[in-house]
Design an enzyme around this catalytic site. Structure first.
Site, PDB file in Angstrom:
ATOM      1  N   GLN A   2       0.842  -1.195   0.000  1.00 49.91           N
ATOM      2  CA  GLN A   2       0.000   0.000   0.000  1.00 49.91           C
ATOM      3  C   GLN A   2       0.875   1.241   0.000  1.00 49.91           C
ATOM      4  O   GLN A   2       1.879   1.292   0.700  1.00 49.91           O
ATOM      5  CB  GLN A   2      -0.891  -0.010   1.247  1.00 49.91           C
ATOM      6  N   ASP A   3       0.493   2.241  -0.795  1.00 48.69           N
ATOM      7  CA  ASP A   3       1.150   3.543  -0.801  1.00 48.69           C
ATOM      8  C   ASP A   3       0.204   4.565  -0.191  1.00 48.69           C
ATOM      9  O   ASP A   3      -0.989   4.592  -0.514  1.00 48.69           O
ATOM     10  CB  ASP A   3       1.484   3.990  -2.230  1.00 48.69           C
ATOM     11  N   HIS A  35       2.396   6.876  15.506  1.00 43.19           N
ATOM     12  CA  HIS A  35       1.427   5.865  15.095  1.00 43.19           C
ATOM     13  C   HIS A  35       2.071   4.503  14.903  1.00 43.19           C
ATOM     14  O   HIS A  35       3.266   4.400  14.640  1.00 43.19           O
ATOM     15  CB  HIS A  35       0.772   6.264  13.765  1.00 43.19           C
ATOM     16  N   LYS A  72       7.309   0.531   7.196  1.00 37.57           N
ATOM     17  CA  LYS A  72       7.043   1.699   6.349  1.00 37.57           C
ATOM     18  C   LYS A  72       8.335   2.181   5.708  1.00 37.57           C
ATOM     19  O   LYS A  72       9.402   2.115   6.320  1.00 37.57           O
ATOM     20  CB  LYS A  72       6.460   2.851   7.177  1.00 37.57           C
ATOM     21  N   HIS A  83       5.980   5.514  14.633  1.00 45.14           N
ATOM     22  CA  HIS A  83       6.440   6.426  13.591  1.00 45.14           C
ATOM     23  C   HIS A  83       5.669   7.730  13.697  1.00 45.14           C
ATOM     24  O   HIS A  83       4.457   7.743  13.958  1.00 45.14           O
ATOM     25  CB  HIS A  83       6.217   5.834  12.193  1.00 45.14           C
ATOM     26  N   TYR A 122       4.495   7.369   1.641  1.00 47.44           N
ATOM     27  CA  TYR A 122       5.109   6.218   2.288  1.00 47.44           C
ATOM     28  C   TYR A 122       4.439   4.925   1.877  1.00 47.44           C
ATOM     29  O   TYR A 122       3.254   4.855   1.620  1.00 47.44           O
ATOM     30  CB  TYR A 122       5.179   6.369   3.803  1.00 47.44           C
ATOM     31  N   ASP A 127      -5.284   0.155  14.432  1.00 48.67           N
ATOM     32  CA  ASP A 127      -4.667   1.478  14.443  1.00 48.67           C
ATOM     33  C   ASP A 127      -4.465   1.950  15.877  1.00 48.67           C
ATOM     34  O   ASP A 127      -5.390   1.926  16.686  1.00 48.67           O
ATOM     35  CB  ASP A 127      -5.582   2.446  13.684  1.00 48.67           C
ATOM     36  N   ASP A 183      -4.456  12.418  17.742  1.00 52.82           N
ATOM     37  CA  ASP A 183      -3.099  12.518  18.274  1.00 52.82           C
ATOM     38  C   ASP A 183      -3.062  13.323  19.568  1.00 52.82           C
ATOM     39  O   ASP A 183      -2.283  13.016  20.474  1.00 52.82           O
ATOM     40  CB  ASP A 183      -2.155  13.114  17.231  1.00 52.82           C
TER      41      ASP A 183
END
Length: 187
Positions: free
Chosen positions: A46-47, A62, A72, A119, A132, A143, A170
């Site tokens: 996945q991008d 995260h 990543k 990260h 990424y 998550d 966050d």
């Protein structure tokens, strides 16, 4: 390709060669055969793309918990970030330690962050575009987030914590001590 080791085993800085001419430059941003030849054999699936309009935007810290843990490969297409990885593998000799590096469109550096690490990044320029690759697809049920300004981690973001531009998620993230970790070091 230039590969730089960091103070955290497995977290690498990669710089691909650039071919420059009067029009600008060309480079491969990712090459599975080149990385495999260098001993980095991660299948990215996945991008992702993140645009931050204002300097001082913090995204992170995260991670995705198992079974959807992700490695990543992070790079910057426009602007500048201070990119951070934190080892959260229980039992690791570097547990709770962090490394940071400036990634920019200009320097072409990329950070490889393995599974078992937090990260995050802070933008140092407006309209910063971060791209990424991830080794597993996004899984909302896995998550997780940890406070960017966790005092036990002591990360130097280069900005005062009160000036950070954060998402609601966050801003409400727990400390690592309160969140715990699902990762164990396999050393």
């Amino acid at each position: 390709m230039k590969i730089e080791e960091t103070a955290l085993a497995g977290v690498l800085l990669l710089t691909m060669p650039r071919h420059v001419d009067p029009r600008g430059h060309f480079s491969e941003s990712w090459s599975q055969p080149r990385l495999a030849a260098a001993g980095i054999d991660i299948a990215f699936v996945q991008d992702n793309e993140s645009l931050s309009r204002r300097a001082g935007t913090v995204r992170g810290l995260h991670y995705q918990a198992p079974p959807a843990a992700q490695a990543k490969l992070v790079r910057v297409a426009a602007g500048v970030i201070w990119d951070v990885a934190v080892d959260i593998r229980r039992g690791s000799p570097s547990f709770g330690r962090w490394v940071g590096a400036e990634l920019s469109a200009e320097n072409g550096r990329q950070m490889l962050i393995p599974e078992g690490f937090l990260h995050g990044f802070v933008t140092r320029a407006p309209d910063t575009l971060v791209l990424y690759k991830c080794s597993r697809p996004y899984a909302p049920e896995c998550d997780r987030a940890v406070r960017f300004d966790d005092p036990d981690l002591g990360i130097d973001w280069g900005i005062a914590p009160g000036r950070a531009i954060l998402s609601d998620k966050d801003a409400a993230a727990p400390t690592l001590r309160d969140a715990g970790t699902p990762f164990d070091w396999a050393g």
